[in-house]
Scaffold this motif. Structure first.
Motif, short mmCIF file in Angstrom:
data_model
loop_
_atom_site.label_atom_id
_atom_site.label_comp_id
_atom_site.label_asym_id
_atom_site.label_seq_id
_atom_site.Cartn_x
_atom_site.Cartn_y
_atom_site.Cartn_z
N MET A 4 0.70 -1.10 -0.25
CA MET A 4 -0.04 -0.15 0.07
C MET A 4 0.58 1.38 -0.12
O MET A 4 0.55 2.19 -0.56
CB MET A 4 -1.02 -0.01 1.83
CG MET A 4 -1.70 -1.53 1.19
SD MET A 4 -3.67 -0.62 2.47
CE MET A 4 -4.01 -2.61 2.24
N ARG A 5 2.13 1.12 0.98
CA ARG A 5 2.86 2.23 1.05
C ARG A 5 4.04 2.73 -0.64
O ARG A 5 3.23 4.33 -0.68
CB ARG A 5 4.03 1.99 2.26
CG ARG A 5 3.33 2.38 3.20
CD ARG A 5 4.15 2.63 4.26
NE ARG A 5 4.51 3.62 4.53
CZ ARG A 5 6.23 3.90 5.31
NH1 ARG A 5 6.82 2.65 5.16
NH2 ARG A 5 6.35 5.06 4.57
N GLU A 6 4.19 1.66 -1.00
CA GLU A 6 4.48 1.36 -2.92
C GLU A 6 3.63 2.17 -3.58
O GLU A 6 3.79 3.28 -4.74
CB GLU A 6 5.32 0.31 -2.71
CG GLU A 6 6.82 0.05 -2.21
CD GLU A 6 6.38 -0.93 -2.98
OE1 GLU A 6 7.80 -1.75 -2.45
OE2 GLU A 6 5.90 -1.96 -2.79
N ARG A 7 2.13 2.10 -3.16
CA ARG A 7 1.18 2.33 -4.83
C ARG A 7 0.82 3.97 -4.30
O ARG A 7 0.44 4.23 -4.93
CB ARG A 7 0.25 1.32 -4.47
CG ARG A 7 -1.22 1.95 -4.99
CD ARG A 7 -0.85 1.79 -6.16
NE ARG A 7 -0.64 -0.31 -6.61
CZ ARG A 7 -1.71 -0.86 -6.70
NH1 ARG A 7 -2.77 -0.30 -7.39
NH2 ARG A 7 -1.46 -1.77 -6.94
N PHE A 8 1.25 4.23 -2.79
CA PHE A 8 0.93 5.33 -1.96
C PHE A 8 1.99 6.39 -2.86
O PHE A 8 1.83 7.75 -3.39
CB PHE A 8 0.83 6.02 -0.74
CG PHE A 8 1.12 7.16 -0.37
CD1 PHE A 8 -0.07 8.37 -0.32
CD2 PHE A 8 2.28 7.80 0.18
CE1 PHE A 8 0.60 9.12 -0.08
CE2 PHE A 8 2.39 8.30 0.99
CZ PHE A 8 1.73 9.40 0.85
N ALA A 9 2.58 5.80 -2.81
CA ALA A 9 3.74 6.90 -3.29
C ALA A 9 3.86 7.32 -5.20
O ALA A 9 3.77 7.97 -5.95
CB ALA A 9 5.14 6.65 -3.00
N SER A 10 4.29 6.15 -5.39
CA SER A 10 3.63 5.78 -7.38
C SER A 10 2.23 6.64 -7.42
O SER A 10 2.49 7.85 -8.29
CB SER A 10 3.64 4.38 -7.20
OG SER A 10 2.70 3.77 -7.77
N VAL A 11 0.98 6.01 -6.81
CA VAL A 11 -0.16 7.09 -7.40
C VAL A 11 -0.03 8.53 -6.88
O VAL A 11 -0.23 9.67 -7.46
CB VAL A 11 -1.58 7.01 -6.23
CG1 VAL A 11 -2.61 7.61 -7.02
CG2 VAL A 11 -1.16 5.21 -7.00
N VAL A 12 0.19 9.32 -5.93
CA VAL A 12 0.22 10.70 -5.06
C VAL A 12 1.62 11.46 -6.60
O VAL A 12 1.62 12.29 -6.89
CB VAL A 12 0.88 10.32 -4.26
CG1 VAL A 12 1.09 12.03 -3.34
CG2 VAL A 12 -0.52 10.43 -3.20
N SER A 13 3.15 10.65 -6.76
CA SER A 13 3.82 10.93 -7.29
C SER A 13 3.37 11.27 -8.67
O SER A 13 3.43 12.97 -9.35
CB SER A 13 4.36 9.89 -7.76
OG SER A 13 5.59 10.44 -6.25
N ARG A 14 2.36 10.34 -9.04
CA ARG A 14 1.61 11.45 -10.85
C ARG A 14 0.38 12.07 -10.69
O ARG A 14 0.93 12.79 -11.37
CB ARG A 14 0.66 10.34 -11.06
CG ARG A 14 1.60 8.49 -11.60
CD ARG A 14 1.42 7.91 -12.33
NE ARG A 14 0.03 6.70 -11.96
CZ ARG A 14 0.53 5.58 -11.07
NH1 ARG A 14 1.55 5.27 -10.80
NH2 ARG A 14 -0.80 4.70 -10.63
N LEU A 15 -0.46 12.14 -9.28
CA LEU A 15 -1.10 12.69 -8.96
C LEU A 15 -0.36 14.23 -9.18
O LEU A 15 -0.85 15.50 -9.80
CB LEU A 15 -1.79 12.61 -7.40
CG LEU A 15 -3.08 11.71 -8.02
CD1 LEU A 15 -3.50 11.83 -6.27
CD2 LEU A 15 -3.57 11.38 -9.05
N LEU A 16 0.67 14.60 -8.45
CA LEU A 16 1.35 16.06 -8.74
C LEU A 16 1.41 16.70 -10.15
O LEU A 16 1.74 17.61 -10.15
CB LEU A 16 2.95 15.70 -7.55
CG LEU A 16 2.65 15.54 -6.10
CD1 LEU A 16 3.60 15.22 -5.79
CD2 LEU A 16 2.17 16.91 -5.36
N ASP A 17 1.79 15.44 -10.45
CA ASP A 17 1.85 15.89 -12.14
C ASP A 17 1.17 16.55 -13.06
O ASP A 17 1.18 17.23 -13.56
CB ASP A 17 2.62 14.83 -12.99
CG ASP A 17 3.98 14.16 -12.75
OD1 ASP A 17 4.38 14.27 -12.27
OD2 ASP A 17 3.80 12.89 -13.58
#
Length: 303
Positions: A4-17
């Protein structure tokens, strides 16, 4: 499968874009997952170091400027340690943000009691207006994180866990999912407790509801399910299985079905202090939350 934490980082990184209103605030923990995002958005990925009160204060300040802050660290450092800042810098100021925790309850036993927060949801529940999301799988975490990031100015707590169900469910934020139907009672499984609950109730004539949003509590689905399971006006038994402090939501269940005879059993983490390290599975067994223990406790209550 990623965590879940790995998914959090990848998803939020894309949302920042894609959303210039979003900003991520970290307190050292989890910073490696945002290395690329910090390089791409140095003004919107902020690491305040090991200063958890400042973490929340910075998030509240960003919210006051119109930003949508996403704050992340362990639950004990995100909710418990800076609780005054959560209460004042978000609630009292009338602004919202997204708090994303990890390592609640017994998720990292080697960290000891300082890194365990079984009371985080109960503590946050003393404040007004917070949405609380408890995913049981990385795919569900992504769904709930995307919903939280887009939730206007609402205050949302997303409780990630190292403990995960084997497969995702087709969840809808804010609603319980009916996983199976029966007439001998209702069992509500919260987040990562679903797999254990389903194994525990094999062969029992019970309805199982799956809850990934616990605040606001889906009273409508519970009331409808209780009526179908017990019959109109009949007494109903409800078992609530939560991956944090036992009884956190029993009052909400009681209120939801206050107009009909009922009993409620709240299962979760006991109030006694956790003084053992061990593993996640050992903590589950020690708290009576493994499938065998759950079956004995659930069937004994419904008996």
């Amino acid at each position: 499968m990623d965590t879940m934490r790995e998914r959090f980082a990848s998803v939020v990184s894309r949302l920042l874009d894609n959303d210039p209103r979003l900003a991520v605030v970290l307190a050292e923990i989890g910073k490696d997952g945002f290395t690329d995002a910090a390089r791409a958005h140095p003004d919107r990925v902020i690491n305040v170091g090991i200063r958890e009160q400042l973490l929340v204060g910075v998030g509240g300040g960003l919210a006051l400027t119109g930003m949508r802050p996403i704050l992340h660290t362990f639950a004990s450092f995100l909710v418990e340690r800076p609780f005054e800042q959560v209460k004042l810098d978000f609630g009292h100021q009338g602004v919202g943000g997204v708090l994303v925790s990890a390592a609640g309850s017994y998720d990292w036993p080697a960290g000891g009691y300082t890194h365990m927060a079984p009371g985080d949801v109960a503590l946050l529940d003393t404040l007004d207006g917070w949405t609380v999301q408890v995913p049981g799988h990385p795919d569900e975490a992504e769904t709930l994180l995307r919903d939280a990031a887009a939730a206007g100015d609402d205050s949302v707590y997303v409780r990630l866990s190292a403990h995960s169900n084997s497969a995702p469910r087709d969840i809808a934020p804010g609603r319980f999912l009916t996983v199976r139907e029966g007439r001998g009672g209702v069992v509500i499984a919260v987040g990562p407790m679903l797999d254990s609950v389903l194994r525990a109730v094999e062969g029992l004539d019970v309805t199982v509801l799956y809850a990934t949003t616990v605040r606001p509590f889906d009273e409508r689905t519970l009331r409808a399910t209780a009526g179908a399971a017990a019959g109109a006006g009949a007494a109903v038994d409800v078992v609530l299985v939560e991956p944090y402090l036992a009884g956190t939501s029993t009052a909400v269940v009681n209120d939801a079905i206050a107009d009909r005879p009922h009993r409620v059993l709240g299962l979760g983490i006991a109030r006694r202090e956790l003084r053992r390290y061990g593993t996640i599975d050992e903590h589950l067994a020690g708290q009576g939350l493994d499938p065998a223990s759950l079956r004995e406790r659930i069937s004994g209550f419904l008996g």
